[in-house]
Design an enzyme around this catalytic site. Structure first.
Site, PDB file in Angstrom:
ATOM      1  N   ILE A  15      27.738   5.762   5.817  1.00  0.00           N
ATOM      2  CA  ILE A  15      27.136   5.453   7.115  1.00  0.00           C
ATOM      3  C   ILE A  15      27.278   3.970   7.437  1.00  0.00           C
ATOM      4  O   ILE A  15      27.497   3.577   8.589  1.00  0.00           O
ATOM      5  CB  ILE A  15      25.652   5.896   7.156  1.00  0.00           C
ATOM      6  CG1 ILE A  15      25.137   5.967   8.599  1.00  0.00           C
ATOM      7  CG2 ILE A  15      24.771   5.011   6.314  1.00  0.00           C
ATOM      8  CD1 ILE A  15      25.541   7.200   9.333  1.00  0.00           C
ATOM      9  N   ALA A  16      27.174   3.122   6.410  1.00  0.00           N
ATOM     10  CA  ALA A  16      27.352   1.682   6.615  1.00  0.00           C
ATOM     11  C   ALA A  16      28.787   1.371   7.034  1.00  0.00           C
ATOM     12  O   ALA A  16      29.033   0.479   7.857  1.00  0.00           O
ATOM     13  CB  ALA A  16      26.986   0.920   5.350  1.00  0.00           C
ATOM     14  N   ARG A  17      29.739   2.105   6.471  1.00  0.00           N
ATOM     15  CA  ARG A  17      31.141   1.899   6.842  1.00  0.00           C
ATOM     16  C   ARG A  17      31.383   2.286   8.300  1.00  0.00           C
ATOM     17  O   ARG A  17      32.106   1.598   9.027  1.00  0.00           O
ATOM     18  CB  ARG A  17      32.059   2.721   5.940  1.00  0.00           C
ATOM     19  CG  ARG A  17      31.998   2.339   4.473  1.00  0.00           C
ATOM     20  CD  ARG A  17      32.952   3.202   3.646  1.00  0.00           C
ATOM     21  NE  ARG A  17      34.337   2.914   4.020  1.00  0.00           N
ATOM     22  CZ  ARG A  17      35.031   1.897   3.512  1.00  0.00           C
ATOM     23  NH1 ARG A  17      34.467   1.078   2.640  1.00  0.00           N
ATOM     24  NH2 ARG A  17      36.269   1.687   3.882  1.00  0.00           N
ATOM     25  N   SER A  36      25.030  -5.404  -1.131  1.00  0.00           N
ATOM     26  CA  SER A  36      24.984  -4.247  -2.015  1.00  0.00           C
ATOM     27  C   SER A  36      24.220  -4.670  -3.255  1.00  0.00           C
ATOM     28  O   SER A  36      24.016  -5.867  -3.494  1.00  0.00           O
ATOM     29  CB  SER A  36      26.409  -3.806  -2.388  1.00  0.00           C
ATOM     30  OG  SER A  36      26.379  -2.821  -3.410  1.00  0.00           O
ATOM     31  N   ARG A  37      23.799  -3.703  -4.055  1.00  0.00           N
ATOM     32  CA  ARG A  37      23.182  -4.065  -5.323  1.00  0.00           C
ATOM     33  C   ARG A  37      24.240  -4.478  -6.336  1.00  0.00           C
ATOM     34  O   ARG A  37      23.925  -4.943  -7.425  1.00  0.00           O
ATOM     35  CB  ARG A  37      22.353  -2.890  -5.844  1.00  0.00           C
ATOM     36  CG  ARG A  37      21.060  -2.680  -5.047  1.00  0.00           C
ATOM     37  CD  ARG A  37      20.309  -1.440  -5.433  1.00  0.00           C
ATOM     38  NE  ARG A  37      21.063  -0.229  -5.170  1.00  0.00           N
ATOM     39  CZ  ARG A  37      20.581   0.996  -5.303  1.00  0.00           C
ATOM     40  NH1 ARG A  37      19.341   1.168  -5.709  1.00  0.00           N
ATOM     41  NH2 ARG A  37      21.324   2.039  -5.044  1.00  0.00           N
ATOM     42  N   TYR A  58      20.020  -7.277  -1.749  1.00  0.00           N
ATOM     43  CA  TYR A  58      19.536  -7.134  -0.382  1.00  0.00           C
ATOM     44  C   TYR A  58      18.670  -8.341   0.005  1.00  0.00           C
ATOM     45  O   TYR A  58      18.694  -8.797   1.148  1.00  0.00           O
ATOM     46  CB  TYR A  58      18.719  -5.849  -0.236  1.00  0.00           C
ATOM     47  CG  TYR A  58      19.459  -4.578  -0.588  1.00  0.00           C
ATOM     48  CD1 TYR A  58      20.855  -4.504  -0.504  1.00  0.00           C
ATOM     49  CD2 TYR A  58      18.768  -3.440  -1.004  1.00  0.00           C
ATOM     50  CE1 TYR A  58      21.530  -3.335  -0.822  1.00  0.00           C
ATOM     51  CE2 TYR A  58      19.434  -2.266  -1.322  1.00  0.00           C
ATOM     52  CZ  TYR A  58      20.817  -2.215  -1.236  1.00  0.00           C
ATOM     53  OH  TYR A  58      21.473  -1.062  -1.551  1.00  0.00           O
ATOM     54  N   HIS A  79      14.770   3.278   2.920  1.00  0.00           N
ATOM     55  CA  HIS A  79      14.677   2.736   4.275  1.00  0.00           C
ATOM     56  C   HIS A  79      13.430   1.887   4.490  1.00  0.00           C
ATOM     57  O   HIS A  79      13.507   0.773   5.017  1.00  0.00           O
ATOM     58  CB  HIS A  79      14.718   3.872   5.304  1.00  0.00           C
ATOM     59  CG  HIS A  79      16.067   4.483   5.466  1.00  0.00           C
ATOM     60  ND1 HIS A  79      16.326   5.502   6.367  1.00  0.00           N
ATOM     61  CD2 HIS A  79      17.251   4.223   4.862  1.00  0.00           C
ATOM     62  CE1 HIS A  79      17.601   5.835   6.285  1.00  0.00           C
ATOM     63  NE2 HIS A  79      18.175   5.084   5.383  1.00  0.00           N
ATOM     64  N   LYS A  97      18.596   6.689  10.585  1.00  0.00           N
ATOM     65  CA  LYS A  97      17.732   7.870  10.525  1.00  0.00           C
ATOM     66  C   LYS A  97      17.936   8.581   9.187  1.00  0.00           C
ATOM     67  O   LYS A  97      19.009   8.452   8.593  1.00  0.00           O
ATOM     68  CB  LYS A  97      18.022   8.790  11.721  1.00  0.00           C
ATOM     69  CG  LYS A  97      19.448   9.336  11.796  1.00  0.00           C
ATOM     70  CD  LYS A  97      19.630  10.561  10.927  1.00  0.00           C
ATOM     71  CE  LYS A  97      21.064  10.842  10.646  1.00  0.00           C
ATOM     72  NZ  LYS A  97      21.207  11.778   9.491  1.00  0.00           N
ATOM     73  N   ASP A 178      18.371  15.374   6.924  1.00  0.00           N
ATOM     74  CA  ASP A 178      19.760  14.993   7.139  1.00  0.00           C
ATOM     75  C   ASP A 178      20.300  15.489   8.471  1.00  0.00           C
ATOM     76  O   ASP A 178      20.986  14.745   9.178  1.00  0.00           O
ATOM     77  CB  ASP A 178      20.617  15.541   5.998  1.00  0.00           C
ATOM     78  CG  ASP A 178      21.758  14.601   5.646  1.00  0.00           C
ATOM     79  OD1 ASP A 178      22.927  14.998   5.785  1.00  0.00           O
ATOM     80  OD2 ASP A 178      21.487  13.454   5.254  1.00  0.00           O
TER      81      ASP A 178
END
Length: 330
Positions: A15-17, A36-37, A58, A79, A97, A178
């Site tokens: 989703i980030a991409r 990212s971690r 983060y 989130h 979401k 989802d």
């Protein structure tokens, strides 16, 4: 040209991409940083999308002076924690979401944003797409009469192992969070607040719902019948009906490129509603508009509505017997 908006992205998953790809097509949007971690993952993502900086935590990103808005694109259970972290650092937040895992978490995020007078918005991208806005315009025109009923579904055959995110309760898996949130959000956006809820589900071997159906009564008098599934490839259409006819958001409704109006007199017409890029462009444009104008939330998806819909999902989960770690008393 309007002042550039400097974005930070938390998370480097699918989703980030998609969000980073959309940013490239938004005027005045700058990818200032990604976190990212894993430093290696952050640097790889940052290099691919031209981020100004890459962070291995983060916390480092939200503390960066050159970030205006933070997009939270981590797994569902993170989130609330990530949004709170960004808000405490004085950053505006666009949170993917489902906004949080439950209403309690959502209220914590909203309360902090309001107390610090910071921008907060749920990344319900379908609420900003041209197809949705065209349906709202058609309903407002009275062409199909008063909107009385919505039928909407969203399902696909999830051929993943039990450890995959969509089935893993520790990652907020389940069809409702989802997929079901899409028809729920659009139905409430078109018919108004939810006043009554009836839900049923099929639970999977990992303890999350793999198929859920829910019927909603809306405060305005309309009803919606919604379903979501990881077991069946459904049409994924949404139809709004009134006494004079119907309007359908054509497959798939969450990324519809046309809507069709059918009236009782037999007439029919289709309106093309193409969207920009991969669809995420529209929510980014709205978030940037709000931020530049000093708004604390988007009028199209106000925080109060996000909280109300989290409450609806809490009640659906109560009825189907679905709980997560985040639901345990704190």
């Amino acid at each position: 040209m309007a002042e550039a908006v400097r974005w930070g992205i938390i998370g480097t998953g699918k989703i980030a991409r998609a969000f980073a790809n959309a940013l490239k097509e938004v005027p005045g949007a700058v990818l200032a940083g990604v976190a990212s971690r894993s430093q290696d993952k952050a640097e790889a993502f940052g290099a691919e999308f031209g981020a100004g900086a890459s962070y291995g935590s983060y916390e480092a990103l939200v503390q960066a002076n050159d970030v205006d808005l933070v997009y939270v694109g981590t797994p569902h259970p993170q989130h609330a924690e990530n949004a709170l972290m960004a808000l405490r650092a004085g950053k505006g937040v666009l949170c993917e979401k489902p906004f949080t895992m439950n209403l309690r978490e959502a209220e914590q995020v909203a309360t902090l944003a309001r107390s610090k007078r910071l921008f907060l918005m749920e990344a319900m991208w379908t609420r900003y797409l041209p197809a949705y806005l065209e349906v709202k315009r058609i309903l407002a025109s009275g062409e199909i009469g008063t909107a009385r009923q919505i039928v909407a579904d969203f399902g696909f055959a999830a051929a993943f192992g039990p450890e995959h995110r969509v089935f893993n309760p520790e990652l907020g898996g389940g069809a409702l969070l989802d997929l079901g949130i899409y028809p729920l959000s659009v139905a409430a956006g078109l018919l108004g607040p939810v006043s009554e809820i009836r839900a049923q589900a099929v639970m999977g071997p990992t303890g999350v719902d793999v198929q859920t159906g829910f019927t909603l009564k809306h405060a305005g008098g309309g009803m919606s019948v919604c379903s979501c599934s990881f077991l069946a490839r459904s049409p994924a259409e949404l139809t709004v009906a009134g006494e004079l006819g119907q309007v359908r958001m054509n497959t798939m409704f969450h990324r519809a490129t046309s809507v069709t109006v059918k009236l009782a007199d037999g007439s029919e017409r289709t309106i093309e509603t193409p969207y920009l890029g991969n669809g995420y462009v529209h929510e980014i444009v709205e978030a940037q508009r709000c931020w530049r104008e000093g708004l604390l939330e988007s009028p199209a998806m106000p925080v109060g509505e996000t909280l109300a819909l989290m409450g609806v999902m809490d009640e659906i989960r109560r009825q189907i017997g679905l709980t997560y770690e985040a639901d345990r008393p704190r």
